[in-house]
Scaffold this active site. Sequence first.
Site, PDB file in Angstrom:
ATOM      1  N   HIS A  26     -71.028  15.192  70.909  1.00 50.81           N
ATOM      2  CA  HIS A  26     -70.554  16.125  69.828  1.00 50.81           C
ATOM      3  C   HIS A  26     -71.857  15.617  68.582  1.00 50.81           C
ATOM      4  O   HIS A  26     -72.111  15.242  67.290  1.00 50.81           O
ATOM      5  CB  HIS A  26     -70.206  13.929  68.352  1.00 50.81           C
ATOM      6  CG  HIS A  26     -68.636  13.753  69.396  1.00 50.81           C
ATOM      7  ND1 HIS A  26     -67.935  12.206  68.770  1.00 50.81           N
ATOM      8  CD2 HIS A  26     -67.728  14.291  69.397  1.00 50.81           C
ATOM      9  CE1 HIS A  26     -67.011  11.922  69.729  1.00 50.81           C
ATOM     10  NE2 HIS A  26     -66.381  13.699  69.516  1.00 50.81           N
ATOM     11  N   CYS A  65     -83.415  28.408  57.319  1.00 50.99           N
ATOM     12  CA  CYS A  65     -83.244  28.664  58.902  1.00 50.99           C
ATOM     13  C   CYS A  65     -84.765  28.957  59.849  1.00 50.99           C
ATOM     14  O   CYS A  65     -84.800  30.269  59.219  1.00 50.99           O
ATOM     15  CB  CYS A  65     -82.170  29.334  59.040  1.00 50.99           C
ATOM     16  SG  CYS A  65     -81.983  29.965  60.487  1.00 50.99           S
TER      17      CYS A  65
HETATM   18  C1  BV8 Z   1     -60.357  17.111  68.067  1.00 51.49           C
HETATM   19  C2  BV8 Z   1     -70.115  12.863  65.806  1.00 51.49           C
HETATM   20  C3  BV8 Z   1     -59.129  19.512  68.398  1.00 51.49           C
HETATM   21  C4  BV8 Z   1     -69.775  12.130  63.580  1.00 51.49           C
HETATM   22  C5  BV8 Z   1     -67.736  11.950  65.546  1.00 51.49           C
HETATM   23  C6  BV8 Z   1     -53.979  11.735  64.701  1.00 51.49           C
HETATM   24  C7  BV8 Z   1     -53.666  11.552  66.509  1.00 51.49           C
HETATM   25  C8  BV8 Z   1     -54.838  11.200  66.981  1.00 51.49           C
HETATM   26  C9  BV8 Z   1     -56.097  12.424  66.754  1.00 51.49           C
HETATM   27  C10 BV8 Z   1     -55.925  13.193  66.107  1.00 51.49           C
HETATM   28  C11 BV8 Z   1     -54.923  12.532  64.968  1.00 51.49           C
HETATM   29  N1  BV8 Z   1     -55.695  13.102  63.762  1.00 51.49           N
HETATM   30  C12 BV8 Z   1     -56.897  14.245  64.229  1.00 51.49           C
HETATM   31  C13 BV8 Z   1     -57.170  13.671  65.230  1.00 51.49           C
HETATM   32  C14 BV8 Z   1     -58.108  14.288  66.353  1.00 51.49           C
HETATM   33  C15 BV8 Z   1     -59.793  13.598  65.758  1.00 51.49           C
HETATM   34  C16 BV8 Z   1     -59.375  12.100  65.646  1.00 51.49           C
HETATM   35  O1  BV8 Z   1     -59.338  11.743  67.170  1.00 51.49           O
HETATM   36  N2  BV8 Z   1     -59.059  11.704  64.457  1.00 51.49           N
HETATM   37  C17 BV8 Z   1     -59.380  10.429  64.658  1.00 51.49           C
HETATM   38  C18 BV8 Z   1     -59.582   9.450  63.892  1.00 51.49           C
HETATM   39  C19 BV8 Z   1     -57.496   9.296  64.630  1.00 51.49           C
HETATM   40  N3  BV8 Z   1     -60.549  13.793  66.253  1.00 51.49           N
HETATM   41  C20 BV8 Z   1     -61.339  15.440  66.677  1.00 51.49           C
HETATM   42  O2  BV8 Z   1     -60.888  15.365  65.119  1.00 51.49           O
HETATM   43  C21 BV8 Z   1     -62.347  15.822  67.330  1.00 51.49           C
HETATM   44  N4  BV8 Z   1     -61.831  17.483  67.955  1.00 51.49           N
HETATM   45  O3  BV8 Z   1     -59.903  16.744  68.189  1.00 51.49           O
HETATM   46  O4  BV8 Z   1     -60.424  18.256  68.101  1.00 51.49           O
HETATM   47  C22 BV8 Z   1     -59.906  19.275  70.074  1.00 51.49           C
HETATM   48  C23 BV8 Z   1     -59.267  18.212  71.041  1.00 51.49           C
HETATM   49  C24 BV8 Z   1     -59.423  18.586  72.385  1.00 51.49           C
HETATM   50  C25 BV8 Z   1     -60.587  20.139  72.990  1.00 51.49           C
HETATM   51  C26 BV8 Z   1     -60.521  20.546  71.980  1.00 51.49           C
HETATM   52  C27 BV8 Z   1     -60.176  20.758  70.581  1.00 51.49           C
HETATM   53  C28 BV8 Z   1     -63.808  15.521  66.863  1.00 51.49           C
HETATM   54  C29 BV8 Z   1     -63.965  14.369  66.924  1.00 51.49           C
HETATM   55  C30 BV8 Z   1     -65.966  13.754  66.570  1.00 51.49           C
HETATM   56  C31 BV8 Z   1     -66.111  13.021  64.776  1.00 51.49           C
HETATM   57  N5  BV8 Z   1     -67.102  12.966  65.219  1.00 51.49           N
HETATM   58  N6  BV8 Z   1     -69.465  11.828  65.018  1.00 51.49           N
HETATM   59  C32 BV8 Z   1     -71.211  11.712  63.487  1.00 51.49           C
HETATM   60  O5  BV8 Z   1     -71.620  10.609  64.085  1.00 51.49           O
HETATM   61  O6  BV8 Z   1     -71.206  11.204  62.452  1.00 51.49           O
HETATM   62  S1  BV8 Z   1     -66.352  10.700  66.079  1.00 51.49           S
HETATM   63  C33 BV8 Z   1     -67.221   8.928  65.871  1.00 51.49           C
HETATM   64  O7  BV8 Z   1     -66.767   7.852  66.149  1.00 51.49           O
HETATM   65  C34 BV8 Z   1     -68.097   8.699  67.459  1.00 51.49           C
HETATM   66  O8  BV8 Z   1     -68.429  10.006  67.736  1.00 51.49           O
HETATM   67  C35 BV8 Z   1     -67.123   8.325  67.636  1.00 51.49           C
HETATM   68  O9  BV8 Z   1     -66.221   9.093  68.593  1.00 51.49           O
HETATM   69  C36 BV8 Z   1     -66.411   7.470  67.260  1.00 51.49           C
HETATM   70  C37 BV8 Z   1     -65.404   6.540  67.096  1.00 51.49           C
HETATM   71  O10 BV8 Z   1     -66.975   5.134  67.338  1.00 51.49           O
HETATM   72  P1  BV8 Z   1     -67.771   4.909  68.608  1.00 51.49           P
HETATM   73  O11 BV8 Z   1     -69.132   5.289  69.195  1.00 51.49           O
HETATM   74  O12 BV8 Z   1     -66.370   4.253  70.015  1.00 51.49           O
HETATM   75  O13 BV8 Z   1     -67.943   3.543  67.267  1.00 51.49           O
HETATM   76  P2  BV8 Z   1     -67.105   2.509  66.890  1.00 51.49           P
HETATM   77  O14 BV8 Z   1     -67.923   2.015  66.169  1.00 51.49           O
HETATM   78  O15 BV8 Z   1     -65.231   2.607  66.314  1.00 51.49           O
HETATM   79  O16 BV8 Z   1     -66.904   1.610  68.034  1.00 51.49           O
HETATM   80  C38 BV8 Z   1     -68.016   0.660  68.779  1.00 51.49           C
HETATM   81  C39 BV8 Z   1     -67.113  -0.421  70.065  1.00 51.49           C
HETATM   82  O17 BV8 Z   1     -68.695  -0.585  70.491  1.00 51.49           O
HETATM   83  C40 BV8 Z   1     -66.298  -1.126  69.730  1.00 51.49           C
HETATM   84  O18 BV8 Z   1     -65.472  -1.065  70.300  1.00 51.49           O
HETATM   85  C41 BV8 Z   1     -67.541  -2.279  69.480  1.00 51.49           C
HETATM   86  O19 BV8 Z   1     -67.149  -3.476  70.136  1.00 51.49           O
HETATM   87  C42 BV8 Z   1     -68.010  -2.311  71.222  1.00 51.49           C
HETATM   88  N7  BV8 Z   1     -69.389  -2.710  70.276  1.00 51.49           N
HETATM   89  C43 BV8 Z   1     -70.522  -3.096  69.164  1.00 51.49           C
HETATM   90  N8  BV8 Z   1     -71.282  -3.743  69.701  1.00 51.49           N
HETATM   91  C44 BV8 Z   1     -71.017  -3.923  71.277  1.00 51.49           C
HETATM   92  C45 BV8 Z   1     -70.310  -2.814  71.140  1.00 51.49           C
HETATM   93  N9  BV8 Z   1     -69.784  -2.497  73.121  1.00 51.49           N
HETATM   94  C46 BV8 Z   1     -70.785  -3.656  73.502  1.00 51.49           C
HETATM   95  N10 BV8 Z   1     -72.285  -4.451  73.131  1.00 51.49           N
HETATM   96  C47 BV8 Z   1     -72.345  -4.434  71.585  1.00 51.49           C
HETATM   97  N11 BV8 Z   1     -73.217  -4.776  71.411  1.00 51.49           N
END
Ligand code: BV8
Length: 228
Positions: free
Chosen positions: A105, A132
């Site tokens: 990402h 740039c």
């Molecule tokens: C794409 C960068 C096409 C920017 C990020 C409907 C259904 C399904 C999918 C979709 C849909 N509508 C749209 C989509 C696609 C969409 C998507 O999935 N949306 C979601 C909301 C439903 N995806 C996209 O648009 C992606 N692109 O699909 O293009 C394609 C597909 C395939 C092949 C070619 C083309 C692009 C998505 C990327 C977005 N950018 N980040 C930035 O950082 O600002 S996303 C961002 O949130 C992260 O990078 C990560 O991917 C995502 C979730 O974050 P996590 O890392 O999991 O963190 P989170 O806070 O959610 O969870 C933390 C976890 O850690 C928890 O479980 C917690 O319990 C745990 N934790 C906490 N503390 C600890 C711990 N574990 C261990 N120890 C600890 N101490």
Amino acid sequence: MKVVVLTGAGISAESGVPTFRDADGLWEGHRVEDVATPEAYDAQPLAVHRFYDARRAALGDVHPNPAHVALARLEDALGDDLLVVTQNIDDLHERAGSQRVLHMHGELLSAVCRSCHERSQWTEDLGDFPPCPRCGLTDLRPDVVWFGEVPYEMDRIHAALQDADLFVSIGTSGAVYPAAGFVMHAAAVGVRTLELNLQPSEGTSFFDESRHGPAGVLVPVWVDELLG
Ligand code: BV8
């Protein structure tokens, strides 16, 4: 033994980097999906720059934790047989010593020019629209993959998943695709799957084994087990 590790915000939580869930997916009252998009950038570039400039500046105040260090130790032992795919845009894996890190990402410390498409290492703010380094136009954006954009190096990731003996997911909620689907790809081709997360992720049922607790505790223990 070929291993693919996927990390998410949870691996950086103990370093003091807020996860997306901690903020309840909100930033200044907006849903992350609403500010981390190309449309949001076109509509309000300064607000989006502020979101990333603040996170880039905060990198100076955080440090790798034992989970990052353990993965660097694992890479010392496995070399090219370990690939760390991270969803995180921080540089904590690198600062812990990992060299083979794939930022699917993008990265906070990189900027990309929307005019000439050059990617440049970047540590300063982008909110004052600097030129740039290659073409001089003031058209730099954060080099991160927003919602609706295609993640980096998907072919390389899928090839590594096909070829792996073990897939380990660390610190991710399994809420965002395509990263959340990697476990299904791995399981479909008979790769063993392990989840190390504070609590069960959305995809926990797809894993052969799930261990719940802080990454800073679970990852060093798992690496010690693996290196036996
Ligand atoms: C794409 C960068 C096409 C920017 C990020 C409907 C259904 C399904 C999918 C979709 C849909 N509508 C749209 C989509 C696609 C969409 C998507 O999935 N949306 C979601 C909301 C439903 N995806 C996209 O648009 C992606 N692109 O699909 O293009 C394609 C597909 C395939 C092949 C070619 C083309 C692009 C998505 C990327 C977005 N950018 N980040 C930035 O950082 O600002 S996303 C961002 O949130 C992260 O990078 C990560 O991917 C995502 C979730 O974050 P996590 O890392 O999991 O963190 P989170 O806070 O959610 O969870 C933390 C976890 O850690 C928890 O479980 C917690 O319990 C745990 N934790 C906490 N503390 C600890 C711990 N574990 C261990 N120890 C600890 N101490």
